[in-house]
Design a protein around this motif. Sequence first.
Motif, mmCIF file in Angstrom:
data_model
loop_
_atom_site.group_PDB
_atom_site.id
_atom_site.type_symbol
_atom_site.label_atom_id
_atom_site.label_comp_id
_atom_site.label_asym_id
_atom_site.label_seq_id
_atom_site.Cartn_x
_atom_site.Cartn_y
_atom_site.Cartn_z
ATOM 1 N N ILE A 86 -54.704 85.754 -37.997
ATOM 2 C CA ILE A 86 -54.294 84.448 -38.525
ATOM 3 C C ILE A 86 -55.512 83.668 -39.021
ATOM 4 O O ILE A 86 -55.492 83.066 -40.097
ATOM 5 N N HIS A 87 -56.586 83.704 -38.235
ATOM 6 C CA HIS A 87 -57.780 82.941 -38.582
ATOM 7 C C HIS A 87 -58.470 83.485 -39.828
ATOM 8 O O HIS A 87 -59.021 82.721 -40.631
ATOM 9 N N SER A 88 -58.448 84.796 -40.007
ATOM 10 C CA SER A 88 -59.182 85.398 -41.121
ATOM 11 C C SER A 88 -58.333 85.649 -42.355
ATOM 12 O O SER A 88 -58.889 85.814 -43.452
ATOM 13 N N VAL A 89 -57.008 85.694 -42.220
ATOM 14 C CA VAL A 89 -56.143 86.018 -43.356
ATOM 15 C C VAL A 89 -55.169 84.882 -43.669
ATOM 16 O O VAL A 89 -55.153 84.347 -44.783
ATOM 17 N N VAL A 90 -54.354 84.516 -42.699
ATOM 18 C CA VAL A 90 -53.258 83.589 -42.964
ATOM 19 C C VAL A 90 -53.774 82.191 -43.308
ATOM 20 O O VAL A 90 -53.358 81.590 -44.306
ATOM 21 N N LEU A 91 -54.665 81.663 -42.487
ATOM 22 C CA LEU A 91 -55.147 80.299 -42.725
ATOM 23 C C LEU A 91 -55.947 80.177 -44.025
ATOM 24 O O LEU A 91 -55.732 79.233 -44.799
ATOM 25 N N PRO A 92 -56.890 81.107 -44.315
ATOM 26 C CA PRO A 92 -57.560 80.999 -45.624
ATOM 27 C C PRO A 92 -56.600 81.133 -46.801
ATOM 28 O O PRO A 92 -56.742 80.434 -47.802
ATOM 29 N N ALA B 210 -49.370 91.252 -47.066
ATOM 30 C CA ALA B 210 -49.207 92.214 -45.977
ATOM 31 C C ALA B 210 -50.386 93.177 -45.902
ATOM 32 O O ALA B 210 -50.777 93.604 -44.805
ATOM 33 N N GLY B 211 -50.965 93.533 -47.054
ATOM 34 C CA GLY B 211 -52.097 94.452 -47.048
ATOM 35 C C GLY B 211 -53.292 93.889 -46.307
ATOM 36 O O GLY B 211 -53.964 94.599 -45.553
ATOM 37 N N GLU B 212 -53.555 92.621 -46.500
ATOM 38 C CA GLU B 212 -54.676 92.004 -45.804
ATOM 39 C C GLU B 212 -54.383 91.830 -44.318
ATOM 40 O O GLU B 212 -55.281 91.935 -43.477
ATOM 41 N N ARG B 213 -53.143 91.547 -43.986
ATOM 42 C CA ARG B 213 -52.765 91.472 -42.569
ATOM 43 C C ARG B 213 -53.023 92.825 -41.883
ATOM 44 O O ARG B 213 -53.654 92.893 -40.821
ATOM 45 N N GLU B 214 -52.524 93.886 -42.503
ATOM 46 C CA GLU B 214 -52.687 95.214 -41.913
ATOM 47 C C GLU B 214 -54.149 95.628 -41.879
ATOM 48 O O GLU B 214 -54.595 96.295 -40.935
ATOM 49 N N GLY B 215 -54.912 95.224 -42.903
ATOM 50 C CA GLY B 215 -56.336 95.529 -42.900
ATOM 51 C C GLY B 215 -57.059 94.855 -41.748
ATOM 52 O O GLY B 215 -57.951 95.452 -41.120
ATOM 53 N N ALA B 216 -56.691 93.619 -41.444
ATOM 54 C CA ALA B 216 -57.312 92.917 -40.320
ATOM 55 C C ALA B 216 -56.980 93.601 -39.004
ATOM 56 O O ALA B 216 -57.855 93.786 -38.141
ATOM 57 N N TYR B 217 -55.724 94.011 -38.846
ATOM 58 C CA TYR B 217 -55.353 94.731 -37.618
ATOM 59 C C TYR B 217 -56.075 96.072 -37.536
ATOM 60 O O TYR B 217 -56.495 96.506 -36.450
ATOM 61 N N ALA B 218 -56.226 96.735 -38.666
ATOM 62 C CA ALA B 218 -56.902 98.036 -38.670
ATOM 63 C C ALA B 218 -58.363 97.918 -38.263
ATOM 64 O O ALA B 218 -58.941 98.862 -37.702
ATOM 65 N N LEU B 219 -58.970 96.768 -38.532
ATOM 66 C CA LEU B 219 -60.362 96.538 -38.142
ATOM 67 C C LEU B 219 -60.502 96.029 -36.715
ATOM 68 O O LEU B 219 -61.599 95.697 -36.275
ATOM 69 N N GLY B 220 -59.376 95.954 -35.997
ATOM 70 C CA GLY B 220 -59.425 95.588 -34.586
ATOM 71 C C GLY B 220 -59.182 94.134 -34.299
ATOM 72 O O GLY B 220 -59.438 93.682 -33.170
ATOM 73 N N ALA B 221 -58.685 93.370 -35.247
ATOM 74 C CA ALA B 221 -58.449 91.951 -35.019
ATOM 75 C C ALA B 221 -57.233 91.737 -34.132
ATOM 76 O O ALA B 221 -56.262 92.504 -34.177
ATOM 77 N N TRP C 100 -54.422 86.334 -33.310
ATOM 78 C CA TRP C 100 -55.089 85.103 -33.703
ATOM 79 C C TRP C 100 -56.245 85.386 -34.664
ATOM 80 O O TRP C 100 -56.488 84.620 -35.594
ATOM 81 N N GLY C 101 -56.951 86.488 -34.467
ATOM 82 C CA GLY C 101 -58.010 86.851 -35.393
ATOM 83 C C GLY C 101 -57.482 87.093 -36.790
ATOM 84 O O GLY C 101 -58.105 86.704 -37.782
#
Length: 350
Positions: free
Chosen positions: A246-252, A229-240, A243-244
Motif C-alpha cells: 500500500i505504501h509503495s504502490v497504492v498511495l503513490p 495489479a501488475g505493480e501490486r503483484e510486483g511488490a508482493y513478489a519482492l517480499g513486501a 502495508w508495504g
Amino acid sequence: MLKRTGERADGLAVGGAPAEYVSPAEYGPRPLHADPGLPDRIFRGVARGGGALVLAVMLLVGGFLLYRAWQALERSGWSFLTTEAWEPDAGRFGIAAVIVGTVLIALVAIVVAIPLAVGGALYISEYAPLRIRRTLISVVDLMAAVPSVVYGLWGLFFFEGAVLPTARWLATYLGWFPPFRVVGIDPRDPLATETVYTSSTLIAGIVVALMVAPIICSVMREVFAQAPAGEREGAYALGATRWGMIHSVVLPFGKGGMIGGTMLGLGRALGETIAVYLIISPVFQVQWHVLQSGTSSVSSLIALRYGEASPFGMSALMAAGLALFVMTLIVNFAASSIVARSRSGAASDA
C-alpha cells in the motif's frame, strides 16, 4: 539516398530508363486523414458543447454576482476586505471576520476528515472482506447523501454537549497553542462555565468534517481500487507486506485522487451553510480561537441577513457571495493543477 517506388537497385527505373534523382529533403511525412465517422463527430461536438456550457454558466454566475455587488464594492473599495463589522446601511461592512471564520471552519473540517477518509478508503479497498465490502460502500455513499440540515441538528442537540469536555481538556493542556487558547476564563477552574466552548469553530468544523468525509472517502476509494495489479503483484513478489505494498504502490498511485478528493471536500466545507448556521453563534470580529464560542462564515452570514436586507444590504451580501465564489474557484483550479501533475491513472508497466 532513398529510392522511389519502382526504382531498381542499379539506379534505373522500371523499364530501363535512368531514375530521376530526388533529394532526401523532399521526402516528408505523408499526410494522414482518417474520417472518425458520424458518431464520433457527434460525440466530440456534444463533449465540446458540454464543456463550453459549463464555462458559460460559471462566467454568468460570476458576472451576475459582480453586477449585483458592484454598488457595495464601489462604495467600500478595498476596505471591504479588511473591515470586520457588518453594518451595510451604516456604511461599515466587510468580510475580514467572515472570511477568517470560513477558512478556519474549513481547515478544521479537512484536518478531521482526511484521516477518516483515507482510513475508510484503504480499509474498504484493501482490507475489507468481499462479503461486507458492498455494504460498506453503500453506507459511505448513503452518508454522503444525508441532507446537511440533519447533520446540523445532530451537531446542535447531541454532539455539542458531548464534545465540551474534550474542548475544555484541549484548552487546559494545549492552551499554549494560540488557536486553542480561551480568552476570559481559566480552563483549570472547575467552577468555570462550559458555555464558553459552545457554538465554536471546533464544533462546526467537526460537524462539517463528518459531512465531507464520505465524499472524500468515495473519491479515494475509487482511485485506490484502480492501482495497477501488475505493480501490486510486483511488490508482493519482492517480499513486501500488505502495508508495504500500500505504501509503495497504492498511495503513490492514488496521490492525485487523494488531493482531488480533499479539494472537493474543501470546496463543500467552504460553502456549507445550514449545518454551520445552526451551530455557530455569529460574531463579526476575527476569532482565531477555535475552541471559544462565536465565529461566522460567508454562507451563514448570507443565510442570516438575507431576509432582512435592504437593497444596499443585498448588494453587500452579493459582494460577500462573490468573494466566496472567487475563493472556491481558486481552490478548485489549484486542485486541478496538482492532480494534472500527479501519477494517478497511470498504467502499470509490469
